[in-house]
Design a protein around this motif. Structure first.
Motif, PDB file in Angstrom:
ATOM      1  N   LYS A 162       0.825  -1.230   0.000  1.00  0.00           N
ATOM      2  CA  LYS A 162       0.000   0.000   0.000  1.00  0.00           C
ATOM      3  C   LYS A 162       0.852   1.269   0.000  1.00  0.00           C
ATOM      4  O   LYS A 162       0.351   2.346  -0.331  1.00  0.00           O
ATOM      5  CB  LYS A 162      -0.954   0.017   1.201  1.00  0.00           C
ATOM      6  CG  LYS A 162      -1.872  -1.189   1.296  1.00  0.00           C
ATOM      7  CD  LYS A 162      -2.864  -1.287   0.145  1.00  0.00           C
ATOM      8  CE  LYS A 162      -3.787  -2.486   0.300  1.00  0.00           C
ATOM      9  NZ  LYS A 162      -4.483  -2.870  -0.931  1.00  0.00           N
ATOM     10  N   THR A 163       2.130   1.154   0.369  1.00  0.00           N
ATOM     11  CA  THR A 163       2.971   2.357   0.368  1.00  0.00           C
ATOM     12  C   THR A 163       3.160   2.881  -1.063  1.00  0.00           C
ATOM     13  O   THR A 163       3.475   4.042  -1.267  1.00  0.00           O
ATOM     14  CB  THR A 163       4.363   2.097   0.990  1.00  0.00           C
ATOM     15  OG1 THR A 163       5.037   1.139   0.170  1.00  0.00           O
ATOM     16  CG2 THR A 163       4.247   1.591   2.419  1.00  0.00           C
ATOM     17  N   ASN A 164       2.946   1.988  -2.044  1.00  0.00           N
ATOM     18  CA  ASN A 164       3.090   2.421  -3.442  1.00  0.00           C
ATOM     19  C   ASN A 164       2.062   3.486  -3.827  1.00  0.00           C
ATOM     20  O   ASN A 164       2.292   4.280  -4.731  1.00  0.00           O
ATOM     21  CB  ASN A 164       2.926   1.229  -4.393  1.00  0.00           C
ATOM     22  CG  ASN A 164       4.147   0.335  -4.369  1.00  0.00           C
ATOM     23  OD1 ASN A 164       5.248   0.804  -4.103  1.00  0.00           O
ATOM     24  ND2 ASN A 164       3.949  -0.941  -4.617  1.00  0.00           N
ATOM     25  N   ILE A 165       0.919   3.474  -3.143  1.00  0.00           N
ATOM     26  CA  ILE A 165      -0.171   4.393  -3.512  1.00  0.00           C
ATOM     27  C   ILE A 165       0.316   5.835  -3.349  1.00  0.00           C
ATOM     28  O   ILE A 165       0.104   6.678  -4.226  1.00  0.00           O
ATOM     29  CB  ILE A 165      -1.420   4.150  -2.630  1.00  0.00           C
ATOM     30  CG1 ILE A 165      -1.874   2.695  -2.764  1.00  0.00           C
ATOM     31  CG2 ILE A 165      -2.557   5.094  -3.009  1.00  0.00           C
ATOM     32  CD1 ILE A 165      -2.919   2.275  -1.742  1.00  0.00           C
ATOM     33  N   ALA A 166       0.995   6.107  -2.222  1.00  0.00           N
ATOM     34  CA  ALA A 166       1.491   7.468  -1.985  1.00  0.00           C
ATOM     35  C   ALA A 166       2.779   7.721  -2.758  1.00  0.00           C
ATOM     36  O   ALA A 166       3.037   8.816  -3.257  1.00  0.00           O
ATOM     37  CB  ALA A 166       1.724   7.671  -0.494  1.00  0.00           C
ATOM     38  N   ARG A 167       3.607   6.678  -2.906  1.00  0.00           N
ATOM     39  CA  ARG A 167       4.936   6.843  -3.513  1.00  0.00           C
ATOM     40  C   ARG A 167       4.853   7.181  -5.004  1.00  0.00           C
ATOM     41  O   ARG A 167       5.643   7.942  -5.519  1.00  0.00           O
ATOM     42  CB  ARG A 167       5.731   5.557  -3.291  1.00  0.00           C
ATOM     43  CG  ARG A 167       7.159   5.631  -3.741  1.00  0.00           C
ATOM     44  CD  ARG A 167       8.123   4.798  -2.882  1.00  0.00           C
ATOM     45  NE  ARG A 167       7.519   3.703  -2.160  1.00  0.00           N
ATOM     46  CZ  ARG A 167       7.603   2.426  -2.533  1.00  0.00           C
ATOM     47  NH1 ARG A 167       8.240   2.094  -3.620  1.00  0.00           N
ATOM     48  NH2 ARG A 167       7.058   1.486  -1.793  1.00  0.00           N
ATOM     49  N   SER A 169       3.063   8.858  -8.123  1.00  0.00           N
ATOM     50  CA  SER A 169       2.083   9.919  -8.373  1.00  0.00           C
ATOM     51  C   SER A 169       0.976   9.466  -9.340  1.00  0.00           C
ATOM     52  O   SER A 169      -0.157   9.924  -9.255  1.00  0.00           O
ATOM     53  CB  SER A 169       2.780  11.158  -8.924  1.00  0.00           C
ATOM     54  OG  SER A 169       3.434  10.817 -10.119  1.00  0.00           O
ATOM     55  N   HIS A 170       1.332   8.521 -10.273  1.00  0.00           N
ATOM     56  CA  HIS A 170       0.307   8.119 -11.253  1.00  0.00           C
ATOM     57  C   HIS A 170      -0.901   7.420 -10.612  1.00  0.00           C
ATOM     58  O   HIS A 170      -1.945   7.261 -11.247  1.00  0.00           O
ATOM     59  CB  HIS A 170       0.910   7.254 -12.358  1.00  0.00           C
ATOM     60  CG  HIS A 170       1.329   5.890 -11.892  1.00  0.00           C
ATOM     61  ND1 HIS A 170       2.631   5.565 -11.630  1.00  0.00           N
ATOM     62  CD2 HIS A 170       0.613   4.782 -11.631  1.00  0.00           C
ATOM     63  CE1 HIS A 170       2.708   4.301 -11.234  1.00  0.00           C
ATOM     64  NE2 HIS A 170       1.489   3.811 -11.218  1.00  0.00           N
ATOM     65  N   THR A 171      -0.779   6.997  -9.339  1.00  0.00           N
ATOM     66  CA  THR A 171      -1.919   6.326  -8.687  1.00  0.00           C
ATOM     67  C   THR A 171      -3.008   7.333  -8.311  1.00  0.00           C
ATOM     68  O   THR A 171      -4.157   6.962  -8.111  1.00  0.00           O
ATOM     69  CB  THR A 171      -1.497   5.615  -7.383  1.00  0.00           C
ATOM     70  OG1 THR A 171      -1.125   6.608  -6.415  1.00  0.00           O
ATOM     71  CG2 THR A 171      -0.358   4.641  -7.605  1.00  0.00           C
ATOM     72  N   ARG A 172      -2.635   8.629  -8.209  1.00  0.00           N
ATOM     73  CA  ARG A 172      -3.564   9.691  -7.757  1.00  0.00           C
ATOM     74  C   ARG A 172      -4.318   9.271  -6.498  1.00  0.00           C
ATOM     75  O   ARG A 172      -5.515   9.516  -6.342  1.00  0.00           O
ATOM     76  CB  ARG A 172      -4.562  10.050  -8.851  1.00  0.00           C
ATOM     77  CG  ARG A 172      -3.887  10.571 -10.104  1.00  0.00           C
ATOM     78  CD  ARG A 172      -4.804  11.519 -10.847  1.00  0.00           C
ATOM     79  NE  ARG A 172      -4.174  11.954 -12.079  1.00  0.00           N
ATOM     80  CZ  ARG A 172      -4.516  11.512 -13.290  1.00  0.00           C
ATOM     81  NH1 ARG A 172      -5.483  10.654 -13.426  1.00  0.00           N
ATOM     82  NH2 ARG A 172      -3.912  11.965 -14.359  1.00  0.00           N
ATOM     83  N   GLY A 173      -3.631   8.580  -5.605  1.00  0.00           N
ATOM     84  CA  GLY A 173      -4.215   8.214  -4.306  1.00  0.00           C
ATOM     85  C   GLY A 173      -5.166   7.028  -4.353  1.00  0.00           C
ATOM     86  O   GLY A 173      -5.765   6.675  -3.349  1.00  0.00           O
ATOM     87  N   SER A 174      -5.279   6.395  -5.505  1.00  0.00           N
ATOM     88  CA  SER A 174      -6.245   5.295  -5.625  1.00  0.00           C
ATOM     89  C   SER A 174      -5.552   3.943  -5.447  1.00  0.00           C
ATOM     90  O   SER A 174      -4.462   3.719  -5.981  1.00  0.00           O
ATOM     91  CB  SER A 174      -6.894   5.389  -7.008  1.00  0.00           C
ATOM     92  OG  SER A 174      -7.519   4.173  -7.313  1.00  0.00           O
TER      93      SER A 174
END
Ligand SMILES: C[S@@+](CC[C@H](N)C(=O)[O-])C[C@H]1O[C@@H](n2cnc3c(N)ncnc32)[C@H](O)[C@@H]1O
Length: 265
Positions: A162-167, A169-174
């Motif tokens: 889940k740390t990838n979500i913040a790390r 940027s292309h996830t836009r928090g999703s």
């Protein structure tokens, strides 16, 4: 409101009646010429004749497909004929670009961190001193120019870390990432083949559903399956609310089953 045009007809003749560039998505699985016992179709032709026949239906599909359309071709091999999917693909690359290769995984065994092994899915076991059990097939995503946009997250999966979500940027928090090109889709467990799956070579409804979603549900007005079988692609179209579905099948018994299943879902 969806319409379903299901025809008891040879698909090459049937497709010839349709307008150029009128189909958004084709999802199909033709006979593989590997000796499957269909009710009508003879599935063991001379290899050259078979590939020539494949070119005739592929040319029609290429004519019907819109510029940004998708053609999802499900093809399997036999352990003794492992090059077949690639031979067919090379023929079809005269008319299409291979945009994605997807592996439909029917069964898999995974070793957990604890050392436990979990196995999921179904496959047809073979007795052999040479070959492994065959637990996958291909879905070749063919497009006109390899530039068809896809909706990767429509069939996305949550991040494991889940740390990838913040790390990133292309996830836009999703918490949703691209699933990748290995799709684990087991056949449903059935008790009575003749009643529940009266056809020797089907794909699961979910396989066609994921193809529709990957192309983008809102971008599918018209969908085509030239080799309808018992209608799993049509049921997927129904689930996804596709406006117009066109299917062809030469065997009236399979076609009747497709119609029955559509009406009952
Ligand atoms: C691999 S099966 C498709 C099964 C289908 N995807 C399903 O899940 O039910 C191929 C089907 O193509 C049909 N078929 C063979 N030649 C055909 C032709 N020229 N036009 C239309 N259908 C044909 C066969 O009868 C068979 O049902």
């Amino acid at each position: 409101m969806s319409t379903f045009d299901l025809h008891h007809q040879d698909c090459v003749r049937g497709m010839a009646r349709l307008r150029d560039a009128s189909v958004d998505v084709v999802i199909t699985s033709p006979p593989y010429n590997l000796g499957i016992h269909y009710r009508k179709f003879f599935d063991r032709q001379d290899r050259t004749d078979y590939l020539e026949w494949c070119r005739t239906w592929a040319i029609e599909i290429a004519r019907l497909l819109k510029a940004k359309g998708s053609f999802f071709l499900n093809i399997g091999a036999a352990p003794s004929n492992p090059l077949f999917p690639h031979e067919l693909l090379l023929e079809l690359c005269d008319f299409f670009t291979l945009q994605n290769t997807i592996h439909w995984i029917k069964s898999i065994s995974i070793e957990e961190k604890t050392g436990d092994i979990i196995s999921r899915g179904h496959f047809k076991p073979i007795g052999s001193h040479r070959f492994l059990n065959d637990c996958h097939e291909y879905i070749f995503h063919l497009t006109r120019e390899g530039q068809t946009p896809i909706d990767r997250l429509a069939i996305g999966v949550p991040y494991q870390d889940k740390t990838n979500i913040a790390r990133w940027s292309h996830t836009r928090g999703s918490d949703l990432r691209c699933r990748g090109n290995t799709w684990f889709i087991p056949y449903e467990t059935i008790q009575n083949r003749a009643k529940e799956r009266p056809h020797p070579a089907t794909f699961p409804v979910q396989l066609a559903e994921w193809c529709i979603k990957l192309h983008g549900v809102t971008r599918v007005q018209t969908m085509l399956d030239p080799f309808l079988g018992i209608g799993n692609s049509a049921i997927a179209a129904q689930h996804c609310g596709v406006r117009r579905f066109i299917g062809f099948e030469i065997d009236e018994t399979y076609l009747a089953e497709a119609k029955r299943r559509l009406e009952s879902t």
